[in-house]
Design an enzyme around this catalytic site. Structure first.
Site, PDB file in Angstrom:
ATOM      1  N   SER A  40      29.134  29.765  13.485  1.00 13.78           N
ATOM      2  CA  SER A  40      27.580  29.789  13.686  1.00 13.78           C
ATOM      3  C   SER A  40      26.994  28.808  12.733  1.00 13.78           C
ATOM      4  CB  SER A  40      27.346  31.253  13.584  1.00 13.78           C
ATOM      5  OG  SER A  40      27.312  31.723  12.359  1.00 13.78           O
ATOM      6  N   HIS A 248      20.934  33.014   8.469  1.00 15.03           N
ATOM      7  CA  HIS A 248      21.576  31.588   8.940  1.00 15.03           C
ATOM      8  C   HIS A 248      20.496  30.668   8.692  1.00 15.03           C
ATOM      9  CE1 HIS A 248      24.438  34.089  11.108  1.00 15.03           C
ATOM     10  NE2 HIS A 248      25.033  32.863  11.300  1.00 15.03           N
TER      11      HIS A 248
END
Length: 266
Positions: A40, A248
């Protein structure tokens, strides 16, 4: 290291792109091919919206492979990154994109093997002692078993793409020591445990890259002061409506990756 703004990044990438185009005649006999591998952090989770064609892989146009490729038109690009990918997934599902024609490979992987999501969940929802135990377990794996697994993967990449430069981009520390993280803000102790775990993953990845003879890029320095919960974060905090993006990079964070990939591609 000086922090990048969008304008600075664009200017720097434009210069690099112009240099690439200027050297195109010399490269004509040997076409350049870039292959992006990983999880990711490579697919761009955290910088929505995502390409609908990528499905559950959640590839963002703002990911570092997509942005880097847009500034380097002399390269044909293959982006096979996928959210949730493990070391085994990269080997079984992504390495087929490589060939003797590949000249540059980028990869970020290992976070899922080190239980990134379960550890983050534990530290956000459980006690400090539970968080400490979870991060210690994950850190032990990262400094030991993961090293051999990653080194083996990097070696396989080199075998499939013997003429390629392989650039391993690591993970940053996740949390600033103080400041609000959004819906849930971990205690100071939990932040220390989580950042120690991020250090373990980074150092394990560095050791694996050294063992395999590929380039490791430490992302911790460029994100310093811009972790989640800081005043100007390059990493997303906790948003209960977008849990997948928690911890993230945001679009600015991926700009840091783009810059350092460009700086280490040769």
């Amino acid at each position: 290291m000086r922090k990048l703004t969008s304008a600075v990044l664009a200017a720097a990438m434009t210069i690099v792109a112009m240099q690439t185009l200027a050297s195109a005649p010399a490269q004509a006999a040997a076409a350049q091919e870039y292959v992006a591998l990983g999880d990711s952090y490579a697919s761009g989770v955290g910088a929505a919206p995502y390409d609908s064609a990528s499905g559950a892989c959640l590839r963002s146009p703002k990911s570092y492979p997509k942005v880097w490729a847009s500034f380097h038109p002399a390269y044909s690009a293959k982006d096979v990154t996928c959210s949730g990918a493990t070391i085994a997934d990269v080997r079984s599902k992504q390495l087929s994109a490589l060939s003797s024609r590949t000249t540059l490979v980028s990869i970020t992987v290992g976070g899922n093997d080190a239980q990134f999501s379960p550890v983050a969940t534990a530290c956000l929802t459980e006690s400090e002692s539970y968080c400490e135990a979870a991060t210690m377990y994950a850190s032990y794996y990262a400094r030991n078993q993961m090293v051999g697994e990653l080194a083996g993967l990097y070696t396989d990449i080199k075998k499939r793409a013997p003429g390629a430069k392989v650039v391993v981009l690591g993970y940053p520390r996740l949390l600033a020591p103080t400041g609000s993280c959004g819906a849930i803000s971990p205690s100071a102790a939990k932040r220390t445990y989580m950042n120690a775990n991020a250090d373990a993953v980074a150092e394990g990845t560095r050791a694996a890259a050294s063992r395999a003879g590929v380039t490791f890029v430490d992302m911790r320095p460029v994100f310093a002061g811009h972790e989640a919960c800081s005043a100007k974060p390059a990493i997303n905090g906790v948003n209960l409506a977008r849990l997948t993006e928690t911890f993230h990079p945001n679009a600015t964070g991926y700009e840091y990756y783009v810059y350092l990939l460009a700086a280490n591609r040769t």
